[in-house]
Design a protein around this motif. Structure first.
Motif, PDB file in Angstrom:
ATOM      1  N   ILE A 174     -18.253   1.682   9.840  1.00 50.75           N
ATOM      2  CA  ILE A 174     -16.859   1.577  10.266  1.00 50.75           C
ATOM      3  C   ILE A 174     -16.214   0.340   9.671  1.00 50.75           C
ATOM      4  N   LEU A 175     -16.919  -0.775   9.712  1.00 50.04           N
ATOM      5  CA  LEU A 175     -16.356  -2.024   9.198  1.00 50.04           C
ATOM      6  C   LEU A 175     -16.200  -2.008   7.673  1.00 50.04           C
ATOM      7  N   VAL A 176     -17.132  -1.377   6.981  1.00 46.18           N
ATOM      8  CA  VAL A 176     -17.124  -1.423   5.526  1.00 46.18           C
ATOM      9  C   VAL A 176     -16.258  -0.333   4.910  1.00 46.18           C
ATOM     10  N   ILE A 177     -16.238   0.848   5.503  1.00 46.39           N
ATOM     11  CA  ILE A 177     -15.533   1.963   4.888  1.00 46.39           C
ATOM     12  C   ILE A 177     -14.231   2.300   5.604  1.00 46.39           C
ATOM     13  N   VAL A 178     -14.299   2.535   6.883  1.00 47.31           N
ATOM     14  CA  VAL A 178     -13.138   3.038   7.614  1.00 47.31           C
ATOM     15  C   VAL A 178     -12.068   1.962   7.797  1.00 47.31           C
ATOM     16  N   ALA A 179     -12.457   0.764   8.169  1.00 44.90           N
ATOM     17  CA  ALA A 179     -11.474  -0.283   8.453  1.00 44.90           C
ATOM     18  C   ALA A 179     -10.622  -0.649   7.234  1.00 44.90           C
ATOM     19  N   PRO A 180     -11.197  -0.856   6.037  1.00 40.68           N
ATOM     20  CA  PRO A 180     -10.337  -1.166   4.892  1.00 40.68           C
ATOM     21  C   PRO A 180      -9.374  -0.035   4.541  1.00 40.68           C
ATOM     22  N   ILE A 181      -9.825   1.211   4.659  1.00 37.78           N
ATOM     23  CA  ILE A 181      -8.938   2.340   4.373  1.00 37.78           C
ATOM     24  C   ILE A 181      -7.815   2.399   5.395  1.00 37.78           C
ATOM     25  N   TRP A 182      -8.134   2.187   6.652  1.00 34.41           N
ATOM     26  CA  TRP A 182      -7.114   2.202   7.703  1.00 34.41           C
ATOM     27  C   TRP A 182      -6.109   1.062   7.498  1.00 34.41           C
ATOM     28  N   LEU A 183      -6.628  -0.130   7.175  1.00 30.66           N
ATOM     29  CA  LEU A 183      -5.736  -1.264   6.931  1.00 30.66           C
ATOM     30  C   LEU A 183      -4.839  -1.035   5.722  1.00 30.66           C
ATOM     31  N   LEU A 184      -5.391  -0.459   4.672  1.00 26.57           N
ATOM     32  CA  LEU A 184      -4.589  -0.161   3.490  1.00 26.57           C
ATOM     33  C   LEU A 184      -3.518   0.872   3.827  1.00 26.57           C
ATOM     34  N   GLY A 185      -3.888   1.895   4.571  1.00 24.07           N
ATOM     35  CA  GLY A 185      -2.920   2.926   4.949  1.00 24.07           C
ATOM     36  C   GLY A 185      -1.804   2.383   5.814  1.00 24.07           C
ATOM     37  N   THR A 186      -2.140   1.590   6.825  1.00 26.17           N
ATOM     38  CA  THR A 186      -1.091   1.030   7.680  1.00 26.17           C
ATOM     39  C   THR A 186      -0.248   0.015   6.928  1.00 26.17           C
ATOM     40  N   GLY A 187      -0.876  -0.726   6.026  1.00 28.19           N
ATOM     41  CA  GLY A 187      -0.115  -1.670   5.211  1.00 28.19           C
ATOM     42  C   GLY A 187       0.866  -0.958   4.295  1.00 28.19           C
ATOM     43  N   LEU A 188       0.448   0.161   3.712  1.00 23.32           N
ATOM     44  CA  LEU A 188       1.343   0.938   2.862  1.00 23.32           C
ATOM     45  C   LEU A 188       2.474   1.568   3.671  1.00 23.32           C
ATOM     46  N   LEU A 189       2.165   2.033   4.872  1.00 26.97           N
ATOM     47  CA  LEU A 189       3.222   2.582   5.729  1.00 26.97           C
ATOM     48  C   LEU A 189       4.247   1.506   6.084  1.00 26.97           C
ATOM     49  N   TYR A 190       3.761   0.328   6.409  1.00 27.42           N
ATOM     50  CA  TYR A 190       4.657  -0.781   6.733  1.00 27.42           C
ATOM     51  C   TYR A 190       5.504  -1.163   5.522  1.00 27.42           C
ATOM     52  N   ALA A 191       4.851  -1.234   4.351  1.00 32.06           N
ATOM     53  CA  ALA A 191       5.566  -1.605   3.135  1.00 32.06           C
ATOM     54  C   ALA A 191       6.603  -0.555   2.757  1.00 32.06           C
ATOM     55  N   SER A 192       6.287   0.719   2.963  1.00 31.13           N
ATOM     56  CA  SER A 192       7.249   1.769   2.620  1.00 31.13           C
ATOM     57  C   SER A 192       8.471   1.712   3.528  1.00 31.13           C
ATOM     58  N   ALA A 193       8.282   1.246   4.760  1.00 29.64           N
ATOM     59  CA  ALA A 193       9.417   1.139   5.687  1.00 29.64           C
ATOM     60  C   ALA A 193      10.259  -0.101   5.384  1.00 29.64           C
ATOM     61  N   LYS A 194       9.646  -1.177   4.914  1.00 33.46           N
ATOM     62  CA  LYS A 194      10.358  -2.436   4.720  1.00 33.46           C
ATOM     63  C   LYS A 194      10.927  -2.618   3.310  1.00 33.46           C
ATOM     64  N   LEU A 195      10.266  -2.039   2.306  1.00 35.89           N
ATOM     65  CA  LEU A 195      10.690  -2.252   0.920  1.00 35.89           C
ATOM     66  C   LEU A 195      11.601  -1.117   0.443  1.00 35.89           C
ATOM     67  N   LYS A 196      12.453  -1.446  -0.506  1.00 36.97           N
ATOM     68  CA  LYS A 196      13.245  -0.408  -1.148  1.00 36.97           C
ATOM     69  C   LYS A 196      12.316   0.439  -2.012  1.00 36.97           C
ATOM     70  N   THR A 197      12.705   1.663  -2.273  1.00 37.31           N
ATOM     71  CA  THR A 197      11.841   2.620  -2.966  1.00 37.31           C
ATOM     72  C   THR A 197      11.330   2.103  -4.311  1.00 37.31           C
ATOM     73  N   PRO A 198      12.161   1.529  -5.191  1.00 40.07           N
ATOM     74  CA  PRO A 198      11.605   1.057  -6.471  1.00 40.07           C
ATOM     75  C   PRO A 198      10.545  -0.029  -6.299  1.00 40.07           C
ATOM     76  N   TYR A 199      10.751  -0.929  -5.347  1.00 39.75           N
ATOM     77  CA  TYR A 199       9.771  -1.996  -5.119  1.00 39.75           C
ATOM     78  C   TYR A 199       8.476  -1.443  -4.518  1.00 39.75           C
ATOM     79  N   PHE A 200       8.614  -0.450  -3.648  1.00 42.00           N
ATOM     80  CA  PHE A 200       7.423   0.166  -3.067  1.00 42.00           C
ATOM     81  C   PHE A 200       6.627   0.906  -4.141  1.00 42.00           C
ATOM     82  N   LEU A 201       7.321   1.614  -5.021  1.00 43.43           N
ATOM     83  CA  LEU A 201       6.631   2.319  -6.097  1.00 43.43           C
ATOM     84  C   LEU A 201       5.962   1.338  -7.060  1.00 43.43           C
TER      85      LEU A 201
END
Length: 126
Positions: free
Chosen positions: A11-38
């Motif tokens: 869980i710590l090695v595989i699942v947690a980094p993927i979950w953190l990356l996914g939530t970070g990308l969701l947060y970034a997509s909500a906060k950044l303009k589309t060109p910057y997110f891309l």
């Protein structure tokens, strides 16, 4: 007890980094303009790929002595079956020689290639 420890490590090695990356990308997509997110998304994909290709290039070029002045790889075909100590790998690489080096190879005999090999490298000549 060991099954629980293995599950926690997975869980710590595989699942947690993927979950953190996914939530970070969701947060970034909500906060950044589309060109910057891309641009961020492209960087997250292309930078590791470029690093892998640079590492692969260095690995392939380490087999060639510096005195031959080889800068590129013409052909490479490598296969790997299995992994670890029992793994089996086979391959072939072709490197183009610069014209000056190729001309000098025609003049000297094969025994002089021993001088090009780094210390500890296997020598197939002679």
């Amino acid at each position: 007890m060991t099954t629980v420890i293995v599950a926690i490590v997975l869980i710590l090695v595989i699942v947690a980094p993927i979950w953190l990356l996914g939530t970070g990308l969701l947060y970034a997509s909500a906060k950044l303009k589309t060109p910057y997110f891309l641009l961020l998304l492209a960087g997250l994909i292309l930078l590791p790929y470029g690093g892998y290709k640079a590492l692969e290039y260095r690995w392939q070029m380490q087999a060639v002595p510096d005195a031959l002045h080889v800068t590129s790889l013409s052909y490479s075909n490598e296969e790997s079956w299995g992994f670890g100590p029992g793994g089996n790998e086979a391959g072939f690489r072709a490197y183009p020689l610069p014209d000056e080096v190729a001309a000098s190879v025609k003049v000297v005999d094969a025994s002089s290639f021993k001088l090009l090999m780094p210390l500890g490298a296997p020598c197939l000549v002679g």
